[in-house]
Design an enzyme around this catalytic site. Structure first.
Site, PDB file in Angstrom:
ATOM      1  CG  HIS A 138     128.083 -16.378   0.867  1.00 22.66           C
ATOM      2  ND1 HIS A 138     127.354 -15.586   0.007  1.00 22.66           N
ATOM      3  CD2 HIS A 138     127.622 -16.088   2.122  1.00 22.66           C
ATOM      4  CE1 HIS A 138     126.507 -14.837   0.707  1.00 22.66           C
ATOM      5  NE2 HIS A 138     126.641 -15.136   1.984  1.00 22.66           N
ATOM      6  CD  GLU A 139     127.813 -18.181   5.234  1.00 27.15           C
ATOM      7  OE1 GLU A 139     128.059 -17.405   6.184  1.00 27.15           O
ATOM      8  OE2 GLU A 139     126.804 -18.070   4.513  1.00 27.15           O
ATOM      9  CG  HIS A 142     129.420 -13.308   5.461  1.00 28.18           C
ATOM     10  ND1 HIS A 142     129.046 -12.032   5.123  1.00 28.18           N
ATOM     11  CD2 HIS A 142     128.424 -14.123   4.999  1.00 28.18           C
ATOM     12  CE1 HIS A 142     127.880 -12.055   4.476  1.00 28.18           C
ATOM     13  NE2 HIS A 142     127.487 -13.317   4.383  1.00 28.18           N
ATOM     14  CD  GLU A 189     124.019 -12.623   3.005  1.00 29.05           C
ATOM     15  OE1 GLU A 189     124.132 -13.573   2.200  1.00 29.05           O
ATOM     16  OE2 GLU A 189     124.445 -12.669   4.164  1.00 29.05           O
TER      17      GLU A 189
END
Length: 372
Positions: A138-139, A142, A189
């Site tokens: 997930h990060e 980003h 997100e």
């Protein structure tokens, strides 16, 4: 092996996505919100000014001095996950990652020049190996999307707004930008959740992680399917009053509600778009310069139209009815606000020439005339 053990899990082959563009997994609303954000009056000026003022070097020194940097020597299991995530999403430069002492489960990707990933001890202790893999992915998502720049500005502006709250006009101006950034932040997100699924390639682990962030480390007391049922109940329950409250509840938040995120991720995992990525068919990074802004807006508009059409939320249903030219708008508003039943055979009296076409029986108030 205990639930939160970080022993090695049985290895399994994961697909890799060479040259993948972040456009492959970005939520349509993320892309359109980012474009709209850049078009916000005054935003470019503020961005250029802040780029030289933000204490990025200070942030880096802070984490370096007061957190634990992930490496082969420290939190080696997280370092392996980080390298694996960058390998799968083909992110050439592995961003530095830190573990910060904080009992609240959280993770973030910040930085203007280069992204930094920070995870809290609360998160590390909460999630098992596969759940944590999805969070690291997930990060990294980003970082690949370039989200860290705008997330850093949001962090700075939010703190600034608190400090100058006593200046009415100054605070209003900054809060307008903060509100726009938060709207984009929530959409970003959803994009990063998709990136986490592409890295972990285990939907149940991704959903478990979100559920545990919502309910804590009591996996034996929780159930993923029941958690998803909550999201469905949240979306379709209540009347227009509840729809308005949902909007007011989410406005000050940086993240979408956790159950909603889980439902959105599951929905995306079942789409043709996800399957095409897993089959190796996806937009490439070297094609980004040729990507059409118009196409991005068109895709976003199509997404919103589909959302309105398929949503179970009372407000979205009403919007769909209005767009579809449904009659008796006053009656529908009354029923949606009060939770009353929709009109039966006698609802909206008056003869009709056909479905949805009322035949005038005499002069109608406000019929085709503009009143001031």
């Amino acid at each position: 092996m205990t639930e939160n053990s970080h022993e090695n899990v049985p290895s399994r082959q994961r697909r890799r996505f060479p040259g993948i563009s972040s456009r492959a997994y970005e939520h349509p609303a993320d892309r359109s919100a980012l474009v709209a954000l850049r078009r916000l009056t005054g935003f470019d000026t503020v961005f250029k000014a802040l780029s030289g003022l933000l204490p990025e070097r200070s942030l880096r020194l802070l984490f370096l001095s007061d957190s634990v940097r992930v490496s082969d020597a420290q939190f080696s299991h997280l370092n392996a996950m980080l390298r694996d995530a960058c390998y799968i999403l083909d992110l050439e430069k592995v961003p530095p990652m830190y573990v910060s002492q904080d009992p609240r489960p959280n993770a973030m990707c910040i930085g203007l020049e280069e992204p930094i990933i920070v995870v809290t001890t609360g998160l590390v202790e909460l999630l098992d190996e596969e759940e944590m893999r999805a969070v690291v992915g997930h990060e990294v998502g980003h970082a690949l999307s370039g989200h860290s720049v705008y997330r850093t500005i949001l962090l700075f502006l939010t703190n600034l707004a608190v400090k100058i709250a006593w200046i009415p006009l100054g605070n209003v101006a900054i809060m307008a930008i903060v509100t726009a950034l938060r709207e984009w932040f929530r959409k970003s997100e959803l994009s990063a959740d998709r990136a986490g699924l592409l890295v972990g390639q285990d939907l149940r682990a991704s959903l478990r992680g979100l559920m545990k962030i919502a309910g804590g480390n009591h996996l034996h007391e929780m159930n993923v399917d029941a958690f998803l049922a909550q999201a469905d109940e949240y979306e379709k329950g209540g009347d227009l009053r509840d729809s308005v409250l949902k909007i007011l509840n989410v406005l000050p938040r940086s993240h979408p509600f956790t159950a909603v995120r889980a439902a959105e991720l599951k929905k995306w995992s079942e789409t043709r778009d996800h399957q095409r990525i897993m089959d190796g068919h996806y937009p490439r990074r070297d094609e980004d310069k040729d990507a059409s802004v118009t196409d991005s807006f068109r895709e976003s508009a199509s997404h919103y139209a589909d959302t309105v059409r398929t949503s179970k939320d009372p407000l979205m249903k009403l919007v769909g009815d209005i767009a579809g030219g449904a009659g008796d708008l006053g009656g529908k508003l009354r029923d949606r606000f009060t939770g009353g039943g929709g009109g039966g055979a006698g609802a909206g009296s008056g003869a009709t020439d056909g479905p949805g076409n009322r035949r005038p029986e005499g002069p109608q108030e406000g019929s085709g005339t503009d009143r001031s």
